[in-house]
Design an enzyme around this catalytic site. Sequence first.
Site, PDB file in Angstrom:
ATOM      1  N   ASP A  11     -34.932  26.696  -5.657  1.00 19.01           N
ATOM      2  CA  ASP A  11     -35.649  27.978  -5.766  1.00 19.01           C
ATOM      3  C   ASP A  11     -35.257  28.729  -7.034  1.00 19.01           C
ATOM      4  O   ASP A  11     -34.220  28.472  -7.643  1.00 19.01           O
ATOM      5  CB  ASP A  11     -35.423  28.855  -4.525  1.00 19.01           C
TER       6      ASP A  11
ATOM      7  N   GLU B 168     -31.273  29.347  -2.309  1.00 17.19           N
ATOM      8  CA  GLU B 168     -29.956  29.741  -2.833  1.00 17.19           C
ATOM      9  C   GLU B 168     -29.983  31.188  -3.300  1.00 17.19           C
ATOM     10  O   GLU B 168     -29.067  31.956  -3.046  1.00 17.19           O
ATOM     11  CB  GLU B 168     -29.558  28.818  -3.994  1.00 17.19           C
TER      12      GLU B 168
HETATM   13 ZN   LIG Z   1     -28.593  29.439  -9.625  1.00 21.93          ZN
END
Ligand SMILES: [Zn+2]
Length: 380
Positions: free
Chosen positions: A66, A129
């Site tokens: 992401d 993340e």
């Molecule tokens: Zn990163």
Amino acid sequence: MLRRLVAFDTTSRNSNLALIDYVQHYLKGHGVESKLVPSDDGTKANLFATVGPMAKDGVVLSGHTDVVPVDGQPWDTDPWTLTLKDDGKYYGRGTCDMKAFYAIALAMLPQFVKAGLKKPIHFALSYDEEIGCFGAHSLAARMASEVPRPKVIIIGEPTMMTVVHAHKGSQTYITKFTGFEAHSSMTHLGVSAIHFAGEFVHYLNKVQDELDVAAPKKSEFMPAAATFNVGTIVGGTAGNILARECEVLWGYRELPGKPIDELGERAKKWLKEELLPKMKAKHPAATIDTVLRSSTPAFSPEGNDEAKALAASWSGSNIVGSVVYGTEAGIFKKTLGVPTVVCGPGDIAQAHQPNEFILASQIGACEAFMTRMVEWACRN
Ligand SMILES: [Zn+2]
């Protein structure tokens, strides 16, 4: 490969499945099977795959799929089109944070496959993340049970290919203050959620002052103390109404070696024992509720020596340092129980910025790292 990966708009609010599907087919095209670990709602997935023998003592290359939003940022190029300019920089969202690291590894997959690996190279790609390391927990847990114990884990976040052996942990919460509406001329009839949210922010500032005073004078972390941040405050409806609701998104970054929830528990205790009674005294309907939003464990320097030595020999850099931003390193290290370092191409200064870029020379440096890693993996 980087051009292809950047073209997938994997902003954390979106599904990452198109990218994961692409990578899975690409791996399969080179004879490498991969496994997916889907999110609870099935809209996202982690991926892991092993190149070479299903044996222990391999290396894990870890990256998140992401990226952060481009909303409101003044980009000079299309963020989803990798653009090389005369300045030797590749522009695009995710170039630096952090698609380049695994784009390079994937681009080198044919070499990995042909090399005659004696030790495996594992890919580990996670989702979400950027919004709290949500995917890494289930990914690391699956790998711990299905992958023979690796020797080292490399988290390819941007470090300019230097070796990072520690970082702070991050904990975020949402605290919802609920008051009781009244006309703003009749403050004795209600209680404003915003006013009490303000007291809470003031409390966090006071704790921060305490932490700053107590911080060690010499530290590898800058700032040396844990640091609070109130990210957003949302509340109220009009200038002449005592606000019924106010939501505070807050959190802190704690040093390795300290319990990650200590400061949060302390703040929750203060809210319950100090602030709530004051708020209820104004109106009995008042409530304060806090929920944990994300928890990223700190990455402690202990036990990483093997990973440090190997990563330093592959990167050719003797610089070992720490960073203050969070990564999935703490999660992988803890879950798999394997020495870990953060080491990847690009500079964190460009992460999350408009006109995010990666230097072409950093791509070269990362390729050289992977080449030396493969040589290592071909030895007994
Ligand atoms: Zn990163």
